[in-house]
Design a protein around this motif. Sequence first.
Motif, PDB file in Angstrom:
ATOM      1  N   GLN A 193     -10.385  56.126   8.990  1.00 45.43           N
ATOM      2  CA  GLN A 193     -12.195  55.037   8.661  1.00 45.43           C
ATOM      3  C   GLN A 193     -12.508  55.377   9.915  1.00 45.43           C
ATOM      4  O   GLN A 193     -11.985  55.628  10.592  1.00 45.43           O
ATOM      5  CB  GLN A 193     -11.722  53.727   7.957  1.00 45.43           C
ATOM      6  CG  GLN A 193     -10.796  53.564   6.652  1.00 45.43           C
ATOM      7  CD  GLN A 193     -11.058  52.278   6.411  1.00 45.43           C
ATOM      8  OE1 GLN A 193     -10.845  51.526   6.828  1.00 45.43           O
ATOM      9  NE2 GLN A 193     -11.251  51.735   5.202  1.00 45.43           N
TER      10      GLN A 193
ATOM     11  N   GLU B 299     -13.510  54.041  12.723  1.00 42.84           N
ATOM     12  CA  GLU B 299     -13.339  53.661  13.862  1.00 42.84           C
ATOM     13  C   GLU B 299     -14.370  53.092  14.795  1.00 42.84           C
ATOM     14  O   GLU B 299     -14.250  54.040  15.592  1.00 42.84           O
ATOM     15  CB  GLU B 299     -11.916  53.361  13.828  1.00 42.84           C
ATOM     16  CG  GLU B 299     -10.478  53.009  12.234  1.00 42.84           C
ATOM     17  CD  GLU B 299     -11.217  51.514  11.491  1.00 42.84           C
ATOM     18  OE1 GLU B 299     -11.222  50.722  12.647  1.00 42.84           O
ATOM     19  OE2 GLU B 299     -10.693  51.149  10.753  1.00 42.84           O
TER      20      GLU B 299
ATOM     21  N   GLU C 189     -13.801  48.185  19.303  1.00 48.21           N
ATOM     22  CA  GLU C 189     -13.203  46.919  18.326  1.00 48.21           C
ATOM     23  C   GLU C 189     -11.876  46.696  17.834  1.00 48.21           C
ATOM     24  O   GLU C 189     -11.098  46.668  18.501  1.00 48.21           O
ATOM     25  CB  GLU C 189     -13.544  47.161  16.658  1.00 48.21           C
ATOM     26  CG  GLU C 189     -14.678  46.698  16.415  1.00 48.21           C
ATOM     27  CD  GLU C 189     -15.345  46.714  15.131  1.00 48.21           C
ATOM     28  OE1 GLU C 189     -14.437  47.521  14.225  1.00 48.21           O
ATOM     29  OE2 GLU C 189     -16.196  46.692  14.562  1.00 48.21           O
ATOM     30  N   VAL C 190     -11.010  48.312  17.977  1.00 46.58           N
ATOM     31  CA  VAL C 190      -9.527  48.403  18.119  1.00 46.58           C
ATOM     32  C   VAL C 190      -8.533  48.437  19.305  1.00 46.58           C
ATOM     33  O   VAL C 190      -7.957  47.348  19.009  1.00 46.58           O
ATOM     34  CB  VAL C 190      -9.528  50.283  17.451  1.00 46.58           C
ATOM     35  CG1 VAL C 190      -7.677  49.896  17.393  1.00 46.58           C
ATOM     36  CG2 VAL C 190     -10.181  50.683  16.162  1.00 46.58           C
TER      37      VAL C 190
ATOM     38  N   THR D 244      -8.951  43.810  19.823  1.00 52.55           N
ATOM     39  CA  THR D 244      -7.802  44.008  18.995  1.00 52.55           C
ATOM     40  C   THR D 244      -6.945  43.560  19.059  1.00 52.55           C
ATOM     41  O   THR D 244      -5.971  43.243  18.966  1.00 52.55           O
ATOM     42  CB  THR D 244      -8.279  44.137  17.634  1.00 52.55           C
ATOM     43  OG1 THR D 244      -9.471  44.322  17.018  1.00 52.55           O
ATOM     44  CG2 THR D 244      -7.672  42.977  16.449  1.00 52.55           C
TER      45      THR D 244
ATOM     46  N   ARG E 147      -3.949  40.946  20.575  1.00 56.47           N
ATOM     47  CA  ARG E 147      -2.734  40.902  20.416  1.00 56.47           C
ATOM     48  C   ARG E 147      -2.318  40.705  21.580  1.00 56.47           C
ATOM     49  O   ARG E 147      -0.685  39.485  21.982  1.00 56.47           O
ATOM     50  CB  ARG E 147      -2.544  41.481  19.373  1.00 56.47           C
ATOM     51  CG  ARG E 147      -3.093  40.804  17.839  1.00 56.47           C
ATOM     52  CD  ARG E 147      -2.199  42.164  17.331  1.00 56.47           C
ATOM     53  NE  ARG E 147      -3.423  42.750  16.165  1.00 56.47           N
ATOM     54  CZ  ARG E 147      -3.571  43.123  15.448  1.00 56.47           C
ATOM     55  NH1 ARG E 147      -2.309  44.724  15.420  1.00 56.47           N
ATOM     56  NH2 ARG E 147      -4.086  43.859  14.386  1.00 56.47           N
TER      57      ARG E 147
ATOM     58  N   ALA F 207      -7.202  52.159  12.032  1.00 59.26           N
ATOM     59  CA  ALA F 207      -6.967  51.303  12.632  1.00 59.26           C
ATOM     60  C   ALA F 207      -5.651  50.806  12.838  1.00 59.26           C
ATOM     61  O   ALA F 207      -5.118  50.639  14.638  1.00 59.26           O
ATOM     62  CB  ALA F 207      -7.793  50.405  12.692  1.00 59.26           C
ATOM     63  N   ALA F 208      -5.064  50.757  12.450  1.00 62.30           N
ATOM     64  CA  ALA F 208      -3.365  49.746  12.480  1.00 62.30           C
ATOM     65  C   ALA F 208      -2.412  51.157  13.159  1.00 62.30           C
ATOM     66  O   ALA F 208      -1.730  50.640  14.396  1.00 62.30           O
ATOM     67  CB  ALA F 208      -3.239  49.516  11.175  1.00 62.30           C
TER      68      ALA F 208
ATOM     69  N   THR G  65     -12.848  41.082  14.771  1.00 63.72           N
ATOM     70  CA  THR G  65     -12.026  42.167  13.977  1.00 63.72           C
ATOM     71  C   THR G  65     -10.543  41.532  13.375  1.00 63.72           C
ATOM     72  O   THR G  65     -10.043  41.208  13.947  1.00 63.72           O
ATOM     73  CB  THR G  65     -12.096  43.303  15.041  1.00 63.72           C
ATOM     74  OG1 THR G  65     -13.342  43.329  15.475  1.00 63.72           O
ATOM     75  CG2 THR G  65     -11.805  44.449  14.307  1.00 63.72           C
TER      76      THR G  65
ATOM     77  N   LEU H 175      -8.009  43.738  12.093  1.00 64.89           N
ATOM     78  CA  LEU H 175      -8.394  45.087  11.896  1.00 64.89           C
ATOM     79  C   LEU H 175      -7.602  45.495  10.595  1.00 64.89           C
ATOM     80  O   LEU H 175      -7.171  45.545  10.266  1.00 64.89           O
ATOM     81  CB  LEU H 175      -6.467  46.188  13.301  1.00 64.89           C
ATOM     82  CG  LEU H 175      -7.644  46.715  13.456  1.00 64.89           C
ATOM     83  CD1 LEU H 175      -8.487  47.095  14.756  1.00 64.89           C
ATOM     84  CD2 LEU H 175      -5.851  47.043  15.212  1.00 64.89           C
ATOM     85  N   GLY H 176      -8.265  47.072   9.862  1.00 65.08           N
ATOM     86  CA  GLY H 176      -8.166  47.934   9.034  1.00 65.08           C
ATOM     87  C   GLY H 176      -8.384  47.102   7.751  1.00 65.08           C
ATOM     88  O   GLY H 176      -7.930  47.378   7.226  1.00 65.08           O
TER      89      GLY H 176
ATOM     90  N   TYR I 298     -13.727  41.361   8.771  1.00 60.86           N
ATOM     91  CA  TYR I 298     -15.075  40.850   9.955  1.00 60.86           C
ATOM     92  C   TYR I 298     -14.926  38.904  10.051  1.00 60.86           C
ATOM     93  O   TYR I 298     -14.309  38.718   8.303  1.00 60.86           O
ATOM     94  CB  TYR I 298     -15.847  41.152   9.753  1.00 60.86           C
ATOM     95  CG  TYR I 298     -15.801  42.326  10.760  1.00 60.86           C
ATOM     96  CD1 TYR I 298     -15.695  42.783  11.722  1.00 60.86           C
ATOM     97  CD2 TYR I 298     -16.149  43.514  10.213  1.00 60.86           C
ATOM     98  CE1 TYR I 298     -15.236  44.073  12.196  1.00 60.86           C
ATOM     99  CE2 TYR I 298     -16.576  44.660  10.038  1.00 60.86           C
ATOM    100  CZ  TYR I 298     -16.435  45.067  11.584  1.00 60.86           C
ATOM    101  OH  TYR I 298     -16.589  46.348  11.796  1.00 60.86           O
TER     102      TYR I 298
END
Lengths: 489, 226
Positions: A342, A344, A348-349, A352, A356, A381-382, B215, B217-218, B221
């Motif tokens: 997608q 991305e 953002e990626v 995040t 984590r 993204a994952a 976010t 992710l995937g 939001y």
Amino acid sequence: MRLSRPHQYGIAALAAAAATLASTALDGHMSVAGLALVYLLAVVATAVALDRGPGLAASLLCVSALNFFFVPPRYSFEIDGAEYWWTLAVLLALSTWINALVASLRTRRARAEEATAQAAQLHALSEALAGGGSAPKLALEAAQWLHREIGHGAAVFLHEGDALRAFVAGADASSFQASAAQWAVDHGRPLGRGCDDWSDLPLWCAPFARHAPRGAVQWLLHPGARPSRELQQHWLAIARQVGLAIDRERAAQVARDAVAAAQAETARNTLLASLSHDLRTPLAALMGTASTLRTQAAQLPPAQRDQLLANLEDESRDLTAMADNILQLARLSQPQAQLRRQWESVEEVLGTAVARLRNRWPGVRIQLRVTPGLPPVDAEAALLAQVIANLVDNAVRHSPAPARIEVTAGRSRDGVFIALRDHGEGISEAAAATLFEPYRRDGGAAGLGLAICKLVVEAHGGRIAARPCDPGTEFRIDLPAREMEAAPP
Amino acid sequence: MTDVLVVEDESGIAQFVAASLSAAGLRPRTCATARAADEEIRRQAPELVILDLGLPDEDGVQFIARQRASLTAPVLVLSARTQEAEKIAALDAGADDYLTKPFGVGELLARVRAMLRRARAAPLPAPRLQIGDLAFDRASRELAVRGAQVHLTPVEFKLFERLARSPGKVLTHRQLLADVWGADQVDQLHYLRIYMGHLRAKIEEDPAQPRYLLTELGVGYRLADE
């Protein structure tokens, strides 16, 4: 450009008239035989310059003119004396012979030119089909080439399963006749205009060579076109060449598949071997810790109990990361691995993923700097987040505590780069080159992790590399960015 | 005591979830099938449902779609790493939040507390919203961050307003695209990316490490709710 027929006959008449004028000027200085040579000159000139018919007409005109104007009795077609008979007969014979000679030379030259052009065409075809790819891609390329070079619409039919599949160019699929192609394949000979079979169809169709894969070429002809035998021979050669190119491609594909299967097999075996070690070690620790806690919890001092519980959590977290890696490895090593890509935002990626990781490694300092306004990347993204997680894991393992890691992202020449720098023990130049080799194991799950990083980055059309820094190591990922569609409303 | 229904067929997970909920002062009921869950819900409506997506007798997404109309309690979905697509479908079908297995107790309880707090709060949307340094007045359409007014374009406002309607709740890309741009635009993910980028640039101190516009992710939001 050659002149039209009426023009050519006009020139033939002019040539005869010019020879007559010249002879009139020379008359009295020369015998009739000498004048015959003047006419012969006109005959040779017309034979070379004009087609066969006009050339012959010029010959007849010249002989008649010589007879009429200069052979006694003059101004009549009568011939007075055997010598003149001979002169006229020789002139006639010579002129028709020269005409025939020139015409046959001309035909031979035209054939040679045609053969050269056809050889060039075959060569161009083989060049056009040299690119490779896959059999369907090649079939489509061949159809496009045939459309450009020969028919005003061309199709290549390929047997897939038990049906013919058409690859067309220049015309609708409905303009072509699959049944005709099937007939040509079944009977092993061409059909259509100029052939013995199906000659009412406005097309020409020929099967591939007998040992090539089953298939045929077909192209549409202009109404009234009637290819000669020679041209059809050439077309057959073209059909054969298309078939051979596709055959080569299929054979190459089979070979590639076999190599890939063998590589996958080796990879699987190495993976299983390394997994049995990498899985058993943390499992043994888990099991031992859990049973210690269960049987001896009462005797353990609280601090030690807490430590063991923390170990349990750490070990299972490592196992989880490893399970994720194995899962992705299994998915990405499949020949038709599909990414759920997608648009991305790198920001953002990374944001995040880093958030984590800060949770996971509370003692580690992770700095994140992302250049604002980066173009988006077409990515899953994952998976990207997993790459970052693996790189951070790797950095933490090879850094003295507390580890310090800097993650930066910015614009590169043709996309976006992500760099991850640690201040750990570093690597040698030689190790940097082999770091991403699959299933390399240097203490735990990290070996698998870096191999996944490479798989993921390459599946996204990017590159990953490591280089030693002083101190530590820098990993750099380059991802292609695509221009996004026009700004939304 | 708060009644939480745990629908999970793996007894190990059901046990540990129930144990940690009890320890946190909640009252868990557990069941292992969708059919049993239907029965439990009919018997007494729970205040929160924790639902495993891989039930033996019914697809979790179907279960949510079926229960959503009558069930007022929020639903927390538990999904395995291989169920990414189902997880999103469950959120689209009406689930409120998700946890990917394996997860820790801390994570679980944080989600449960946040969901219960939201469910008990005044019926949404609240006219005024205060989250950290962010103040949003729905009626006057005014947004202020760290005391300064923020000017949003109409689309940015629509997007922010949609997130602010349910702070803390995960909204999938699809839901946001459908609500802000229209049902026919649900595949235009880049619209969302661009406008989320604009919003973050205006609201966040460091857009790469957002404090408010989070976010998933995937997935989608959410607006932070504390």
